[in-house]
Design a protein around this motif. Structure first.
Motif, PDB file in Angstrom:
ATOM      1  N   ILE A  54      59.341  47.323  76.135  1.00 11.11           N
ATOM      2  CA  ILE A  54      59.257  49.191  75.214  1.00 11.11           C
ATOM      3  C   ILE A  54      58.375  49.804  75.850  1.00 11.11           C
ATOM      4  O   ILE A  54      58.363  50.702  76.456  1.00 11.11           O
ATOM      5  N   MET A  55      57.144  48.922  76.564  1.00 10.41           N
ATOM      6  CA  MET A  55      55.962  50.104  77.188  1.00 10.41           C
ATOM      7  C   MET A  55      56.545  50.433  78.482  1.00 10.41           C
ATOM      8  O   MET A  55      56.111  51.381  78.444  1.00 10.41           O
ATOM      9  N   MET A  56      56.609  49.953  79.184  1.00 11.83           N
ATOM     10  CA  MET A  56      57.483  50.248  80.445  1.00 11.83           C
ATOM     11  C   MET A  56      58.251  51.340  80.326  1.00 11.83           C
ATOM     12  O   MET A  56      58.960  52.188  81.384  1.00 11.83           O
ATOM     13  N   VAL A 142      47.655  51.085  71.854  1.00 10.98           N
ATOM     14  CA  VAL A 142      46.227  50.326  72.068  1.00 10.98           C
ATOM     15  C   VAL A 142      45.809  49.953  73.268  1.00 10.98           C
ATOM     16  O   VAL A 142      45.303  50.012  74.224  1.00 10.98           O
ATOM     17  N   ARG A 143      47.490  49.455  73.459  1.00 11.62           N
ATOM     18  CA  ARG A 143      48.250  48.105  75.179  1.00 11.62           C
ATOM     19  C   ARG A 143      48.076  49.288  76.199  1.00 11.62           C
ATOM     20  O   ARG A 143      47.336  48.771  77.342  1.00 11.62           O
ATOM     21  N   ILE A 148      45.445  51.360  80.897  1.00 11.67           N
ATOM     22  CA  ILE A 148      44.423  53.059  81.639  1.00 11.67           C
ATOM     23  C   ILE A 148      43.347  52.564  81.844  1.00 11.67           C
ATOM     24  O   ILE A 148      42.489  52.755  82.872  1.00 11.67           O
ATOM     25  N   ALA A 149      42.294  51.703  80.911  1.00  7.27           N
ATOM     26  CA  ALA A 149      41.034  51.224  81.186  1.00  7.27           C
ATOM     27  C   ALA A 149      40.771  50.395  82.584  1.00  7.27           C
ATOM     28  O   ALA A 149      39.815  50.666  83.427  1.00  7.27           O
ATOM     29  N   ASN A 150      41.812  49.790  82.973  1.00  7.15           N
ATOM     30  CA  ASN A 150      41.642  48.618  83.516  1.00  7.15           C
ATOM     31  C   ASN A 150      41.954  49.637  85.423  1.00  7.15           C
ATOM     32  O   ASN A 150      41.281  49.073  86.472  1.00  7.15           O
TER      33      ASN A 150
END
Length: 164
Positions: A54-56, A142-143, A148-150
């Protein structure tokens, strides 16, 4: 008040529908194997296998939208989205490998209103779970923020190494 304490006789009847009787007999069957207790790690693995695709899809749709736009920095944004897709895809590959190793198969069952129902098969048992759309939306948000933070931390590390 005594009627409440003693009961009013409504629930003292012995009538039971045939469906409920079958379910009760099945529940109390001593020959029935105990349900398999799933570990938290197994449930997280199954959840990841559902959320990562879903994220992809979301990131790829945004990438395509950016590429079609007239933004000055669209190449930077599109390349960042491709990088993010690559990281998510590598995690999805790891999750699918682990599912295969544990012989877990996850399939989408049905979509009803605001929920998506899934089945997964593990050690001969069939398990079901549902994800509500608003839960998926917040979880994906959230994920994606963590991903993005990583990536940002990775770029900052590269920049610091380049300066020294």
């Amino acid at each position: 008040m005594s009627k409440l304490l003693e009961g009013n006789g409504r629930w003292e009847t012995k009538f039971m529908s045939p469906e409920h009787r079958e379910q009760l007999i099945e529940q109390n069957n001593p020959n029935k194997p105990a349900p398999l207790q799933l570990s938290q790690q197994t449930m997280e693995l199954v959840r990841e296998s559902v959320l990562l695709p879903i994220m992809m899809t979301i990131v790829d749709n945004n990438r395509l939208e950016i590429e079609r736009s007239n933004h000055t920095l669209k190449l930077l944004y599109a390349d960042s989205a491709r990088l993010l897709l690559g990281v998510i895809h590598s995690d999805l590959v790891k999750v699918k490998k682990e599912l295969r190793e544990n012989q877990i198969k996850v399939i989408e069952d049905e979509r009803i209103d605001d929920a998506v129902h899934y089945k997964f098969f593990y050690k001969g048992y069939e398990h079901k779970f549902a994800l509500m759309r608003f839960v998926v939306r917040s979880e994906v948000s959230v994920r994606l923020g963590k991903y993005i933070a990583n990536i940002e931390a990775m770029f900052n590390k590269i920049l610091k190494e380049g300066k020294s």
